[in-house]
Motif scaffolding. Structure first.
Motif, PDB file in Angstrom:
ATOM      1  N   CYS A  84       0.834  -1.213   0.000  1.00  0.00           N
ATOM      2  CA  CYS A  84       0.000   0.000   0.000  1.00  0.00           C
ATOM      3  C   CYS A  84       0.868   1.261   0.000  1.00  0.00           C
ATOM      4  CB  CYS A  84      -0.916   0.052   1.217  1.00  0.00           C
ATOM      5  SG  CYS A  84      -1.875  -1.444   1.543  1.00  0.00           S
ATOM      6  N   CYS A  87       2.231   3.549  -3.027  1.00  0.00           N
ATOM      7  CA  CYS A  87       1.448   4.648  -3.613  1.00  0.00           C
ATOM      8  C   CYS A  87       0.976   5.619  -2.529  1.00  0.00           C
ATOM      9  CB  CYS A  87       0.234   4.103  -4.351  1.00  0.00           C
ATOM     10  SG  CYS A  87       0.650   3.014  -5.730  1.00  0.00           S
ATOM     11  N   HIS A  88       0.497   5.066  -1.415  1.00  0.00           N
ATOM     12  CA  HIS A  88       0.107   5.893  -0.261  1.00  0.00           C
ATOM     13  C   HIS A  88       1.397   6.111   0.541  1.00  0.00           C
ATOM     14  CE1 HIS A  88      -4.143   5.364  -1.191  1.00  0.00           C
ATOM     15  NE2 HIS A  88      -3.828   4.122  -1.505  1.00  0.00           N
ATOM     16  N   PHE A 100      -3.893   8.888   4.019  1.00  0.00           N
ATOM     17  CA  PHE A 100      -4.975   8.262   4.794  1.00  0.00           C
ATOM     18  C   PHE A 100      -5.490   9.197   5.896  1.00  0.00           C
ATOM     19  CE2 PHE A 100      -2.993   3.807   3.942  1.00  0.00           C
ATOM     20  CZ  PHE A 100      -3.635   3.743   2.717  1.00  0.00           C
ATOM     21  N   LEU A 103      -9.379  10.357   6.487  1.00  0.00           N
ATOM     22  CA  LEU A 103     -10.364   9.605   5.706  1.00  0.00           C
ATOM     23  C   LEU A 103     -11.541   9.129   6.547  1.00  0.00           C
ATOM     24  CD1 LEU A 103      -8.347   7.394   3.201  1.00  0.00           C
ATOM     25  CD2 LEU A 103      -9.306   9.685   2.902  1.00  0.00           C
ATOM     26  N   TYR A 107     -15.895   8.989   5.269  1.00  0.00           N
ATOM     27  CA  TYR A 107     -16.681   7.787   4.942  1.00  0.00           C
ATOM     28  C   TYR A 107     -17.708   7.549   6.032  1.00  0.00           C
ATOM     29  CZ  TYR A 107     -13.500   6.664   1.147  1.00  0.00           C
ATOM     30  OH  TYR A 107     -12.786   6.706  -0.024  1.00  0.00           O
ATOM     31  N   ARG A 123     -13.873   0.625   0.832  1.00  0.00           N
ATOM     32  CA  ARG A 123     -12.965   1.378  -0.049  1.00  0.00           C
ATOM     33  C   ARG A 123     -11.555   0.776   0.009  1.00  0.00           C
ATOM     34  NH1 ARG A 123     -10.429   2.568  -3.379  1.00  0.00           N
ATOM     35  NH2 ARG A 123      -9.871   4.557  -4.337  1.00  0.00           N
ATOM     36  N   ILE A 124     -11.133   0.360   1.187  1.00  0.00           N
ATOM     37  CA  ILE A 124      -9.832  -0.310   1.333  1.00  0.00           C
ATOM     38  C   ILE A 124      -9.815  -1.571   0.454  1.00  0.00           C
ATOM     39  CG2 ILE A 124      -8.409  -1.646   2.960  1.00  0.00           C
ATOM     40  CD1 ILE A 124      -9.415   0.439   5.130  1.00  0.00           C
ATOM     41  N   CYS A 127      -9.014  -1.127  -3.179  1.00  0.00           N
ATOM     42  CA  CYS A 127      -7.590  -1.046  -3.503  1.00  0.00           C
ATOM     43  C   CYS A 127      -6.943  -2.434  -3.429  1.00  0.00           C
ATOM     44  CB  CYS A 127      -6.859  -0.025  -2.634  1.00  0.00           C
ATOM     45  SG  CYS A 127      -6.581   1.562  -3.502  1.00  0.00           S
ATOM     46  N   PHE A 128      -7.392  -3.291  -2.508  1.00  0.00           N
ATOM     47  CA  PHE A 128      -6.868  -4.666  -2.501  1.00  0.00           C
ATOM     48  C   PHE A 128      -7.161  -5.342  -3.837  1.00  0.00           C
ATOM     49  CE2 PHE A 128      -6.202  -4.705   2.138  1.00  0.00           C
ATOM     50  CZ  PHE A 128      -5.068  -5.494   2.197  1.00  0.00           C
ATOM     51  N   SER A 131      -5.752  -2.155  -7.051  1.00  0.00           N
ATOM     52  CA  SER A 131      -4.364  -1.686  -7.038  1.00  0.00           C
ATOM     53  C   SER A 131      -3.402  -2.819  -6.687  1.00  0.00           C
ATOM     54  CB  SER A 131      -4.199  -0.553  -6.024  1.00  0.00           C
ATOM     55  OG  SER A 131      -4.951   0.565  -6.424  1.00  0.00           O
ATOM     56  N   MET A 132      -3.890  -3.785  -5.903  1.00  0.00           N
ATOM     57  CA  MET A 132      -3.039  -4.882  -5.458  1.00  0.00           C
ATOM     58  C   MET A 132      -3.331  -6.162  -6.252  1.00  0.00           C
ATOM     59  SD  MET A 132      -1.448  -3.229  -3.032  1.00  0.00           S
ATOM     60  CE  MET A 132      -0.619  -4.457  -2.054  1.00  0.00           C
ATOM     61  N   ARG A 167      -6.755  15.903   0.768  1.00  0.00           N
ATOM     62  CA  ARG A 167      -7.199  14.613   0.263  1.00  0.00           C
ATOM     63  C   ARG A 167      -6.702  14.345  -1.164  1.00  0.00           C
ATOM     64  NH1 ARG A 167     -13.451  12.465  -0.213  1.00  0.00           N
ATOM     65  NH2 ARG A 167     -12.901  10.260  -0.216  1.00  0.00           N
ATOM     66  N   GLY A 168      -6.381  13.097  -1.448  1.00  0.00           N
ATOM     67  CA  GLY A 168      -6.031  12.690  -2.813  1.00  0.00           C
ATOM     68  C   GLY A 168      -4.632  13.093  -3.222  1.00  0.00           C
ATOM     69  N   ILE A 169      -4.487  13.391  -4.506  1.00  0.00           N
ATOM     70  CA  ILE A 169      -3.188  13.749  -5.085  1.00  0.00           C
ATOM     71  C   ILE A 169      -3.375  15.126  -5.731  1.00  0.00           C
ATOM     72  CG2 ILE A 169      -1.469  13.083  -6.822  1.00  0.00           C
ATOM     73  CD1 ILE A 169      -2.711  10.175  -6.561  1.00  0.00           C
ATOM     74  N   TYR A 214      -0.159  -2.849 -10.778  1.00  0.00           N
ATOM     75  CA  TYR A 214      -1.592  -2.596 -10.550  1.00  0.00           C
ATOM     76  C   TYR A 214      -2.423  -2.985 -11.775  1.00  0.00           C
ATOM     77  CZ  TYR A 214       0.027   1.856 -12.676  1.00  0.00           C
ATOM     78  OH  TYR A 214       0.607   2.807 -13.475  1.00  0.00           O
TER      79      TYR A 214
HETATM   80  C1  HEC Z   1      -0.803   1.374  -7.363  1.00  0.00           C
HETATM   81  C2  HEC Z   1      -1.047   2.379  -6.377  1.00  0.00           C
HETATM   82  C3  HEC Z   1      -1.888   2.034  -5.166  1.00  0.00           C
HETATM   83  C4  HEC Z   1      -1.718   1.005  -4.277  1.00  0.00           C
HETATM   84  C5  HEC Z   1      -0.671  -0.067  -4.301  1.00  0.00           C
HETATM   85  C6  HEC Z   1      -2.773   1.141  -3.296  1.00  0.00           C
HETATM   86  N1  HEC Z   1      -3.539   2.225  -3.579  1.00  0.00           N
HETATM   87 FE1  HEC Z   1      -5.094   2.928  -2.477  1.00  0.00          FE
HETATM   88  N2  HEC Z   1      -5.413   4.397  -3.851  1.00  0.00           N
HETATM   89  C7  HEC Z   1      -4.618   4.643  -4.949  1.00  0.00           C
HETATM   90  C8  HEC Z   1      -5.146   5.767  -5.680  1.00  0.00           C
HETATM   91  C9  HEC Z   1      -4.563   6.372  -6.942  1.00  0.00           C
HETATM   92  C10 HEC Z   1      -6.292   6.192  -4.968  1.00  0.00           C
HETATM   93  C11 HEC Z   1      -7.244   7.332  -5.342  1.00  0.00           C
HETATM   94  C12 HEC Z   1      -6.673   8.642  -4.903  1.00  0.00           C
HETATM   95  C13 HEC Z   1      -7.504   9.789  -5.421  1.00  0.00           C
HETATM   96  O1  HEC Z   1      -8.705   9.618  -5.655  1.00  0.00           O
HETATM   97  O2  HEC Z   1      -6.968  10.884  -5.573  1.00  0.00           O
HETATM   98  C14 HEC Z   1      -6.425   5.301  -3.821  1.00  0.00           C
HETATM   99  C15 HEC Z   1      -7.427   5.414  -2.867  1.00  0.00           C
HETATM  100  C16 HEC Z   1      -7.450   4.709  -1.676  1.00  0.00           C
HETATM  101  C17 HEC Z   1      -8.341   4.983  -0.572  1.00  0.00           C
HETATM  102  C18 HEC Z   1      -9.408   6.074  -0.560  1.00  0.00           C
HETATM  103  C19 HEC Z   1      -8.765   7.439  -0.440  1.00  0.00           C
HETATM  104  C20 HEC Z   1      -9.776   8.570  -0.373  1.00  0.00           C
HETATM  105  O3  HEC Z   1      -9.341   9.726  -0.447  1.00  0.00           O
HETATM  106  O4  HEC Z   1     -10.958   8.328  -0.236  1.00  0.00           O
HETATM  107  C21 HEC Z   1      -8.039   4.095   0.431  1.00  0.00           C
HETATM  108  C22 HEC Z   1      -8.700   3.990   1.779  1.00  0.00           C
HETATM  109  C23 HEC Z   1      -6.959   3.267  -0.062  1.00  0.00           C
HETATM  110  N3  HEC Z   1      -6.620   3.673  -1.323  1.00  0.00           N
HETATM  111  C24 HEC Z   1      -6.362   2.249   0.658  1.00  0.00           C
HETATM  112  C25 HEC Z   1      -5.352   1.430   0.155  1.00  0.00           C
HETATM  113  C26 HEC Z   1      -4.799   0.305   0.878  1.00  0.00           C
HETATM  114  C27 HEC Z   1      -5.189  -0.105   2.288  1.00  0.00           C
HETATM  115  C28 HEC Z   1      -3.887  -0.273   0.055  1.00  0.00           C
HETATM  116  C29 HEC Z   1      -3.092  -1.536   0.285  1.00  0.00           C
HETATM  117  C30 HEC Z   1      -3.884  -2.728   0.562  1.00  0.00           C
HETATM  118  C31 HEC Z   1      -3.829   0.514  -1.159  1.00  0.00           C
HETATM  119  N4  HEC Z   1      -4.745   1.527  -1.069  1.00  0.00           N
HETATM  120  C32 HEC Z   1      -2.964   0.275  -2.221  1.00  0.00           C
HETATM  121  C33 HEC Z   1      -3.496   3.946  -5.328  1.00  0.00           C
HETATM  122  C34 HEC Z   1      -3.032   2.802  -4.705  1.00  0.00           C
END
Ligand code: HEC
Ligand code: HEC
Length: 280
Positions: A84, A87-88, A100, A103, A107, A123-124, A127-128, A131-132, A167-169, A214
């Motif tokens: 995680c 990227c985070h 994080f 957040l 929600y 939402r977590i 990403c599992f 993204s994972m 929040r976000g990027i 991803y």
């Molecule tokens: C490849 C990159 C990547 C990985 C790896 C990744 N994420 Fe994310 N995640 C993102 C992106 C991009 C966003 C959306 C951000 C945005 O909307 O600006 C996001 C959004 C989220 C959000 C919501 C954020 C919000 O502002 O609401 C959560 C919670 C989250 N991820 C948790 C996780 C967790 C826990 C893991 C590991 C299990 C994980 N992410 C792995 C890229 C990743």
């Protein structure tokens, strides 16, 4: 990070300059839009080093470990080579990399991609899965609850009603059509040193395409999202050093390379609103 603290302090400062904020707020019902405008948090997360020792902090600590060492602590639910925190950044504490912090006050939230209201845990799990390239954890999973507990703990200084300004990027916009061919040259010059000439990662950095990266349904698979992330954070340690055009070109290059599919993609944005750069 400093930038955010300053903006936050300014907001708080102005708030105190208002004639009599306390009395004027008294006749506002709780949760009115007025409250939202007044409460804006400063980016002051606690450091993970201060997670309480022993039993009290056990769940929070596990959540932290899952975020930083996902490969080790949530292996069964992961289908690529990412963690995680790749990227985070900084375990979710970096205000330029989808932090994080805060957040848990946002929600549950309605998400157009799924067309339903989602809990933080759900939402977590997105990403599992995306993204994972992995699997959703069961709702009663202690690991899922641990990640939620970690995010709640990080959010402790953010009041309910805050807009969570970081929040976000931080988003950048393209000045022209992104060019993957020019992006290939940027990658060779500024990225391959760490991510490998074949993009498959090295000891120094994780993969950016291929089977261990991803999926096509991850946020990072959208060129505008990847470009913004790269602009603010890459090369790692040298954020804001590439031009906007370089960020968009290299993002377009990376996101045009092969990566895992996402079978559930057909169900995304059932009511429309799909962003133009979604790759499916
Ligand atoms: C490849 C990159 C990547 C990985 C790896 C990744 N994420 Fe994310 N995640 C993102 C992106 C991009 C966003 C959306 C951000 C945005 O909307 O600006 C996001 C959004 C989220 C959000 C919501 C954020 C919000 O502002 O609401 C959560 C919670 C989250 N991820 C948790 C996780 C967790 C826990 C893991 C590991 C299990 C994980 N992410 C792995 C890229 C990743
Ligand atoms: C100095 C080494 C280094 C360089 C050079 C570098 N990166 Fe990274 N990159 C990293 C590291 C390390 C991470 C994971 C960050 C972490 O876990 O803290 C990362 C993460 C990423 C991620 C998100 C995770 C993933 O693997 O998908 C993307 C996308 C990315 N880099 C793209 C780029 C691009 C594009 C460039 C060139 C402009 C670049 N990087 C240059 C070290 C580097």
């Amino acid at each position: 990070m400093k930038q955010f603290v300053c903006v936050g302090l300014l907001v708080v400062g102005l708030w105190w300059l208002l004639p009599s904020p306390a009395s004027s707020q008294n006749d506002q019902p709780a949760g009115s839009p007025r409250d939202n405008a007044a409460i804006d948090a400063v980016f002051t997360p606690p450091s993970p080093e201060t997670i309480p020792a022993g039993l009290a902090g056990e769940r929070i600590r596990l959540g932290y470990e899952i975020v930083v060492h996902t490969q080790q602590y949530a292996k069964r639910y992961v289908g690529n080579k990412l963690n995680c925190t790749n990227c985070h950044l900084d375990a979710g504490l970096n205000p330029n990399a989808a932090s994080f912090v805060g957040l848990s006050v946002l929600y549950p939230e309605y998400r157009p991609r799924a067309d339903r209201t989602m809990s933080l845990a759900e939402r977590i799990n997105e990403c599992f899965e995306r993204s994972m390239n992995g699997k959703a954890l069961p709702p009663d999973s202690s690991k899922l609850q641990a990640v939620v507990a970690y995010i709640e703990w990080l959010s402790q200084n953010v009041p309910r009603g805050s807009q969570v300004a970081w929040r976000g990027i931080p988003r950048i916009n393209p000045s022209r059509q992104p060019d993957p061919a020019q992006g290939k040259a940027v990658f060779a010059k500024k990225c391959s040193f760490c991510h490998g000439t074949d993009g498959q990662g090295t000891m120094a950095a994780p993969p950016v395409w291929g089977p261990n990266s991803y999926t096509i349904a991850a946020g990072m698979a959208r060129v505008s999202v990847a470009a913004s992330f790269i602009k603010a954070n890459m090369p790692r340690g040298w954020g804001w050093s590439v031009s906007d055009d370089e960020a968009f070109d290299v993002a377009a290059y990376i996101d045009s390379q092969p990566r895992p599919d996402f079978p559930g993609k057909a169900h995304d944005w059932p009511k429309g609103g799909k962003p133009p750069d979604a790759p499916y």
